[in-house]
Write a protein that holds these residues in place. Structure first.
Motif: not given
Length: 276
Positions: A85-87, A66-76, A225-231
């Protein structure tokens, strides 16, 4: 021939012995029952802890997404360096064990595919192509994937082209909420890596438009979509450190066959019960 007195004594002794054995047996039975009850209590406590830890982990990972979605919302427009940098700031290997990578899959309409591919080539990815190949109305290629070195082979993969991933993507798109796929083989991993995985996905909408209030508007405003891949092994091993007395199997769905198994903490024997 034994006298009646001797017989009487033998009967009394036999009665005492039987009575003593009965007392011992009863005592053993209650001790065994007590130990079994204690084992059950310990098992239930460990199982409850494991479930709690798993749920807490999943919620923490959702917050990171959700934080990464916020990154997209806050940037053009979020560029590659911003995503990296975010990850990196999340320190996923340290704080989010089990995450193989985090990425962004961009929505590309069919008439924009050639331009998109050319743009990626100009960014330094000379061999970039959207895969699997095929004519589709729209594509959702992975354009950002971090940490890059272990996720670079996933670039260009279109998760919307695969049924298990697509089901989760459609659910996330229409609901506006996080969705988790069934068992998948993570895109871009080496052939020798057979570890099962899954994805958690969140939709990114065009924040310049009005907040999409229904599924139809969400589909129109979808940017990707933002995603997280999990092992799954890495995720569960980190949880198992806190529950050392539990052996665990996890299955995809209600099918408890070997084909549906995605995790087994006791790989040597496999003789463990499924608890969730």
């Amino acid at each position: 021939m034994k006298s009646s007195n001797d017989t009487s004594k033998i009967l009394k002794i036999a009665t005492l012995v039987v009575a003593s054995l009965a007392v011992v047996f009863v005592a053993w039975y209650f001790v065994a029952q007590s130990e079994e009850s204690h084992d059950k209590e310990r098992f239930n406590a460990q199982a409850s802890l494991m479930l709690t830890l798993a749920r807490d982990r999943v919620q923490a990972y959702e917050h990171a997404l959700r934080g990464s979605v916020g990154l997209f919302d806050a940037s053009a427009q979020v560029d590659r360096d911003e995503w990296r940098s975010y990850v990196a700031s999340l320190k996923i290997d340290e704080n989010y064990p089990g995450i193989h990578g985090m990425g962004f899959a961009q929505r590309i309409h069919s008439d924009g595919l050639t331009a998109h591919t050319s743009q990626m080539h100009k960014q330094g990815f000379a061999g970039y192509t959207v895969w699997p190949a095929g004519v589709r109305e729209e594509y959702f290629p992975i354009v950002y994937a971090e940490p890059f070195e272990r996720n670079k082979l996933a670039l260009g993969f279109d998760p919307f082209s695969e049924s298990v991933r697509r089901a989760a993507l459609e659910t996330a798109r229409d609901s506006g909420k996080a969705a988790i796929t069934g068992r998948v083989k993570l895109a871009g991993v080496t052939e020798g890596d057979s570890q099962a995985g899954f994805l958690m996905v969140l939709p990114v909408y065009d924040h310049r438009r009005a907040t999409p209030e229904n599924a139809a508007r969400r589909r129109e405003a979808l940017q990707g979509y933002v995603y997280g891949s999990f092992r799954i092994n890495s995720l569960m091993v980190s949880i198992g450190e806190f529950t050392p007395f539990i052996a665990l199997q996890i299955f995809d769905g209600r099918d408890v066959s070997e084909n549906a198994q995605i995790y087994n903490s006791d790989l040597e024997t496999g003789n463990v019960p499924a608890i969730f």
